[in-house]
Design an enzyme around this catalytic site. Structure first.
Site, PDB file in Angstrom:
ATOM      1  N   ARG A  59      56.158  33.626  47.933  1.00 20.42           N
ATOM      2  CA  ARG A  59      55.108  32.928  47.170  1.00 20.42           C
ATOM      3  C   ARG A  59      53.792  33.697  47.221  1.00 20.42           C
ATOM      4  O   ARG A  59      53.096  33.842  46.216  1.00 20.42           O
ATOM      5  CB  ARG A  59      54.894  31.520  47.714  1.00 20.42           C
ATOM      6  N   ILE A  68      63.240  34.550  47.342  1.00 18.60           N
ATOM      7  CA  ILE A  68      63.725  33.175  47.302  1.00 18.60           C
ATOM      8  C   ILE A  68      62.523  32.284  47.012  1.00 18.60           C
ATOM      9  O   ILE A  68      61.463  32.451  47.629  1.00 18.60           O
ATOM     10  CB  ILE A  68      64.406  32.804  48.635  1.00 18.60           C
ATOM     11  N   ALA A 121      61.683  29.342  47.785  1.00 16.47           N
ATOM     12  CA  ALA A 121      61.151  28.530  48.886  1.00 16.47           C
ATOM     13  C   ALA A 121      60.500  29.369  49.990  1.00 16.47           C
ATOM     14  O   ALA A 121      59.912  28.811  50.907  1.00 16.47           O
ATOM     15  CB  ALA A 121      62.274  27.688  49.489  1.00 16.47           C
ATOM     16  N   CYS A 122      60.564  30.686  49.897  1.00 15.05           N
ATOM     17  CA  CYS A 122      60.025  31.567  50.939  1.00 15.05           C
ATOM     18  C   CYS A 122      58.507  31.691  50.788  1.00 15.05           C
ATOM     19  O   CYS A 122      58.006  32.072  49.726  1.00 15.05           O
ATOM     20  CB  CYS A 122      60.695  32.938  50.825  1.00 15.05           C
ATOM     21  N   ASP A 123      57.776  31.378  51.862  1.00 17.74           N
ATOM     22  CA  ASP A 123      56.310  31.450  51.820  1.00 17.74           C
ATOM     23  C   ASP A 123      55.810  32.862  51.536  1.00 17.74           C
ATOM     24  O   ASP A 123      54.847  33.041  50.784  1.00 17.74           O
ATOM     25  CB  ASP A 123      55.711  30.960  53.143  1.00 17.74           C
TER      26      ASP A 123
END
Length: 114
Positions: free
Chosen positions: A14, A7, A9-11
């Site tokens: 990233r 996803i 937005a998932c740190d």
């Protein structure tokens, strides 16, 4: 082709993407929310990975489910829940074509080559 499922937005996703980019690994990112997930692919993952590895019981989505939905969870019920709520899948999930890797910690992708 290597595919990284996650996803945006998932740190942790990233961090995994940064690690792959830094190594120059050619991969495709598949956002489970935006790009969706088909039943066949999820079934293949569940056939290769233990349910406890793939199902994220620490996620906000899991905590928001009714207790009845979480009770006596088996592969078939988990499959239906993860299709309905892709954020129940632990992420990132890296599919190298030969191997599936769930989660990411620094150094996990050091063995991958460009």
């Amino acid at each position: 082709m290597i595919t990284l499922y996650g996803i945006k937005a998932c740190d942790t996703c990233r961090k995994a993407r940064k690690a792959l980019d830094a190594k120059g690994v050619d991969y495709r990112f598949h956002d489970l929310r935006d790009d969706g997930l088909d039943a066949e692919r999820l079934g293949a993952w569940l056939a290769r990975l233990p349910l406890g590895t793939l199902l994220n019981r620490r996620s906000t989505t899991w905590r928001q489910l009714d207790d009845a939905e979480k009770e006596d969870i088996d592969t078939a019920r988990a499959h239906a829940l993860m299709l309905a709520h892709p954020t129940l899948i632990k992420r990132p999930l890296l599919d190298t074509g030969n191997d599936l890797r769930v989660g990411y910690r620094n150094g996990d992708f050091d063995d991958l080559t460009p």
